[in-house]
Design a protein around this motif. Structure first.
Motif, PDB file in Angstrom:
ATOM      1  N   ASP A  28       4.270   3.058   3.551  1.00 18.85           N
ATOM      2  CA  ASP A  28       4.239   3.934   2.377  1.00 18.85           C
ATOM      3  C   ASP A  28       5.274   5.055   2.462  1.00 18.85           C
ATOM      4  N   GLU A  29       5.529   5.507   3.698  1.00 19.65           N
ATOM      5  CA  GLU A  29       6.491   6.590   3.915  1.00 19.65           C
ATOM      6  C   GLU A  29       7.280   6.325   5.189  1.00 19.65           C
TER       7      GLU A  29
ATOM      8  N   LYS B 176      -2.195   7.006   4.677  1.00 20.43           N
ATOM      9  CA  LYS B 176      -0.965   6.271   4.399  1.00 20.43           C
ATOM     10  C   LYS B 176      -0.497   5.546   5.654  1.00 20.43           C
TER      11      LYS B 176
ATOM     12  N   ALA C 132       8.789   2.727  -0.690  1.00 17.41           N
ATOM     13  CA  ALA C 132       8.317   3.832   0.147  1.00 17.41           C
ATOM     14  C   ALA C 132       9.168   5.083  -0.088  1.00 17.41           C
TER      15      ALA C 132
ATOM     16  N   THR D 289       9.899  -1.801  -0.046  1.00 26.53           N
ATOM     17  CA  THR D 289       8.464  -1.487  -0.023  1.00 26.53           C
ATOM     18  C   THR D 289       8.082  -0.373  -0.994  1.00 26.53           C
TER      19      THR D 289
END
Length: 319
Positions: free
Chosen positions: A68-69, A3, A109, A107
């Motif tokens: 992603d995070e 990720k 996320a 995003t």
């Protein structure tokens, strides 16, 4: 699956350990830090990793990234540092959180907020469960941090309700270990530095006040467990060590482990300094299958070794 993970405050004490752990799991890590309290030496050993990127940036300003995070750790966390510029501290907690939440929303996320046991203030419930709403002085010298973090918690849950954002919220209790700032004013680093230098160890109050001390490796494991937990578990969840120690006992233990001849001296307790602070972690055990494993003595030995090497390597390193 690899990720793209953003860690704000990634050059700080906890953030640097988190970055290292995420890289070991073969993720791509973007470290964002304005280096007010973060130090380049904390992440220097990661710089050759092609999957690690560092950006000097203040999260009070939006940043265009694709991730992603997000682990949002950016904020001075010790009284000396967050009281140095209390207005900026509040801005970082509130405006910084808004900017990171907007980034997560754009995003899609998942985002984790590093909140704090300070949201409980000087607690009247002991130990502190997540359901306790706290006893905080909204106009005291610690309020810039306490209330800033409480507002950030509000924002996270409002973004979830309004935008269905995937949020995670942890409340961090006293944490210690390598990469602590030598001058952050926290009790563990203060005592170790004073003991190693053979100067008086300063105890505020009578030393009967209690704290719990969680080693940083345990905390980082809990943070990652929380990020990877089921989507329907948002928290808040306490992360800390439930073993409780008097400040006086901590000082004596550090004197013993360092072989120091430092003497204990007592000064007035700072305003709003909590008398008791100890997490109830039943929720973390149930939802994350997490609990601390490193004993206080084991963790202190590793932390003392870090500071010994730091002070030997550069007489100015403590600053």
């Amino acid at each position: 699956m690899s990720k793209q993970i953003l860690v704000t405050g990634g050059a700080g004490f906890i953030g640097s350990h988190l970055c290292e752990n995420l890289l070991q799991q073969e993720h791509e890590v973007i470290c964002v830090d304005n280096f007010f309290t973060g130090k380049k030496r904390n992440i220097a050993h990661l710089m050759d990793n092609p999957y690690f990127e560092v950006l000097r940036h203040d999260i009070n300003v939006p940043i265009p990234l694709e991730v992603d995070e997000i682990y949002n750790l950016a904020c001075p966390a010790s009284p000396i540092h967050y009281q140095f510029d209390p207005v900026q501290t509040t801005k970082t907690s509130v405006m910084g959180a808004i900017n990171m939440l907007d980034l997560a929303n754009r995003t899609d996320a998942k985002i984790l907020q590093a909140s704090t046991s300070e949201v409980y203030g000087d607690p009247q419930v002991h130990p502190q469960p997540e359901t306790y709403r706290g006893n905080v002085n909204t106009i005291g010298p610690r309020a810039c941090y306490d209330e800033g973090k409480r507002c950030a918690e509000t924002l996270f849950f409002d973004y979830k309700r309004q935008y269905d954002l995937d949020i995670k919220l942890i409340r961090i209790f006293n944490t210690y270990g390598p990469n602590m700032h030598p001058q952050d004013g926290r009790v563990v680093s203060n005592f170790i530095i004073q003991a190693l230098e053979g100067i008086d160890i300063t105890i505020y109050g009578n030393g009967e006040q209690t704290r719990s001390f969680c080693y940083v490796d345990d905390l980082v494991e809990g943070m990652i467990c929380m990020m990877n937990s089921s989507d329907d578990f948002t928290g808040p969840v306490n992360l800390g060590n439930p073993n409780e120690y008097r400040i006086l006992d901590l000082a004596n233990k550090i004197v013993e482990l360092t072989g120091s001849d430092s003497k204990l001296v007592y000064k007035a307790l700072p305003e709003d300094d909590p008398i008791m602070r100890n997490p109830e972690i039943d929720l973390a055990k149930k939802e994350l299958s997490w609990q601390p494993r490193v004993s206080l003595e084991e963790g202190l030995k590793k932390t003392i070794s870090y500071f010994e090497n730091l002070l030997k390597s550069d007489e100015n390193a403590r600053y």
